[in-house]
Design an enzyme around this catalytic site. Sequence first.
Site, PDB file in Angstrom:
ATOM      1  N   LYS A 175      22.113  10.237 -25.222  1.00 34.95           N
ATOM      2  CA  LYS A 175      23.376  10.466 -25.567  1.00 34.95           C
ATOM      3  C   LYS A 175      23.886   9.700 -26.654  1.00 34.95           C
ATOM      4  O   LYS A 175      23.889   8.553 -26.569  1.00 34.95           O
ATOM      5  CB  LYS A 175      24.331  10.404 -24.340  1.00 34.95           C
TER       6      LYS A 175
ATOM      7  N   LYS B  40      22.279  15.167 -26.340  1.00 34.66           N
ATOM      8  CA  LYS B  40      23.644  15.420 -26.515  1.00 34.66           C
ATOM      9  C   LYS B  40      23.992  14.566 -27.840  1.00 34.66           C
ATOM     10  O   LYS B  40      23.570  13.442 -27.933  1.00 34.66           O
ATOM     11  CB  LYS B  40      24.460  14.985 -25.343  1.00 34.66           C
TER      12      LYS B  40
END
Length: 328
Positions: A196, A249
Site C-alpha cells: 500500500k 494499492k
Amino acid sequence: MIYNFKDRPRRLRTSETLRRMVRETRISSDSLVYPFFVTEGTGVKEEIPSMPGQYRWSVDRLPELLDELGESGVGSVLIFGIPDKKDDIGSGAWDENGIVQKALKFIKRDFKDFYCITDVCLCEYTSHGHCGILSGDYVDNDKSLEVISKTALSHAEAGADMVAPSDMMDGRIFAVRSLLDSNRFVNIPIMAYSAKYSSAFYGPFRDAADSAPAFGDRKTYQMDFHNAKEALFEAKLDDLEGADILMVKPGLAYLDVLKSVKSRFDKPVALYSVSGEYSMIKAGARLGYIDETDIVGETAVCMFRAGADILITYYAPEIARLIKKGVI
Ligand code: PBG
Ligand code: ZN
C-alpha cells in the site's frame, strides 16, 4: 534468420466472434468487490462531493445499496466505517456497537448472502487521523498492533467474513492471525494490504471518510512510490505471516507492482482501484473528455490482464453490468 511472412496478426481480428474466441482475459463479477462507507444516524444517503455517485449510508438505508448491488451481480463488499466520535486511540474501531459492527450485524441478518470484508484501520477513528497509536508525533508500531488486532477480532465477532488490515504496520498480519486463531476464528481469511503506497490517489477517500491526518502524512508507514522491490519484500513478510490474499494499492498506476507480486507469490492477489482513480474518470467524463462506460470497461479488463485475481473498485456494479451484457 527466417521470418515467416505468412503470419498476419490481423487475421484473428476479422470478426467479433473470432476476437471473442481468442481473448486472453475473461473476467467475472465473482472477482469484484465493492467498497462503501457506512455512517451513524438514520435516513442518511449523503453523496460524497469528491466522489459523485458514491454515498455515505446509514445502516437503515443499506437495503437500497445492497439490492442494487445484488441486481448488478456484485456479491462482495468492503466496509468502511465513519464513526460519530473520535479519540486519541481510535477506541470506536473495536467497540462492539461501533458503526462497522452494527452494519455487519444488519447485513448478516437481512442480507446474509453478501460476503463482507472489513477494512481494519484506526484512521477513521483517531482524532489525529493516523492509522495507529501515537508516541509523540510518531506512529508507534507495536502499540498499534494490539488495537488493530482487537479491531479485527471485533469485526469477526460481529460477523465479518474476511478482514483486511490497511494500516501498514510491521507484523500486523501475524498479530491479527494470532488473535483470530486463539478466538475460534481460524477460518476467517486475512486480505493484507501488502503493498500500500503513500498516494495522492486516496484524496477523495479521505474526504469521504473524514480520515485525513491532522498533521504530517502517512509516509512513515505507507510505501514510497519510487519503490517496486520493496513491495515484494512487504508481500513476502505478509505471506510468511499468514496472509491469505495479498493486495496491491492503488491500481492503475501500479500495475507493474501487481504483475511482479502475482508472478512471485502463490496466493491470490487483489488490486484496489482507489477513490482518486474513480474520481478522475468521473470528472473526465463529466467534462465530456472521455467516455465513462468505455474507460471503465477497458481499465477493468487491463487490471485483470495485469494479474489481478480480485478487483476492489467503486465501479464494481457498472463493471458487473458490462460483463453481463457481454461488452467486456
Ligand atoms: C485507511 C484506508 C485508506 C484507503 C483504504 N483504507 C486511506 C488511507 O490510507 O489514507 C484508501 C481507499 C481509497 O482511496 O479508495 N487506511
Ligand atoms: Zn488507516
